[in-house]
Design a protein around this motif. Structure first.
Motif, PDB file in Angstrom:
ATOM      1  N   GLU A  47       5.114   0.357  42.123  1.00 31.66           N
ATOM      2  CA  GLU A  47       5.430   1.602  41.426  1.00 31.66           C
ATOM      3  C   GLU A  47       4.180   2.459  41.238  1.00 31.66           C
TER       4      GLU A  47
ATOM      5  N   SER B  98       6.569 -11.540  40.333  1.00 35.95           N
ATOM      6  CA  SER B  98       7.456 -10.474  40.813  1.00 35.95           C
ATOM      7  C   SER B  98       7.307  -9.219  39.964  1.00 35.95           C
TER       8      SER B  98
ATOM      9  N   GLU C 113       6.048  -5.573  41.336  1.00 31.11           N
ATOM     10  CA  GLU C 113       6.839  -4.373  41.084  1.00 31.11           C
ATOM     11  C   GLU C 113       5.997  -3.277  40.441  1.00 31.11           C
TER      12      GLU C 113
END
Length: 103
Positions: free
Chosen positions: A28, A20, A24
């Motif tokens: 980003e 995860s 992420e």
């Protein structure tokens, strides 16, 4: 030299929290900055919006949302002047400030 791409990240995907975190970071990294428009460009976009709404024209609207650019094709079915928001095909709401281009 050839880039290994996602192959180098595969060992980390075995760890749930690592997976995860990697997702992420990758999300980003892929985000774009919102393009800035001059006052003249914004006025021109607003004129195109009202013209397309009044003439019930099908347009392509390019807009920025959450770090990504989207393009939707359809008719502008509603304009909320108080909230500076338009509705495309009765389902997609876009604020004037998010619109980048109308084709």
């Amino acid at each position: 030299m050839r880039d290994r791409g996602m192959v180098k990240w595969q060992p980390f995907s075995a760890v749930a929290s690592g997976s995860s975190m990697i997702d992420e970071v990758l999300n980003e990294r892929d985000k774009l900055e919102m393009p800035t428009l001059s006052d003249d460009q914004m006025m021109e976009l607003q004129e195109k919006i009202f013209k397309a709404f009044n003439n019930q024209e099908v347009v392509n609207i390019k807009y920025y949302k959450a770090g990504k650019l989207y393009v939707n094709k359809g008719k502008i079915t509603n304009i909320d002047v108080s909230k500076l928001k338009i509705v495309i095909n009765f389902e997609i709401s876009v604020f004037f400030s998010q619109i980048i281009e109308i084709l």
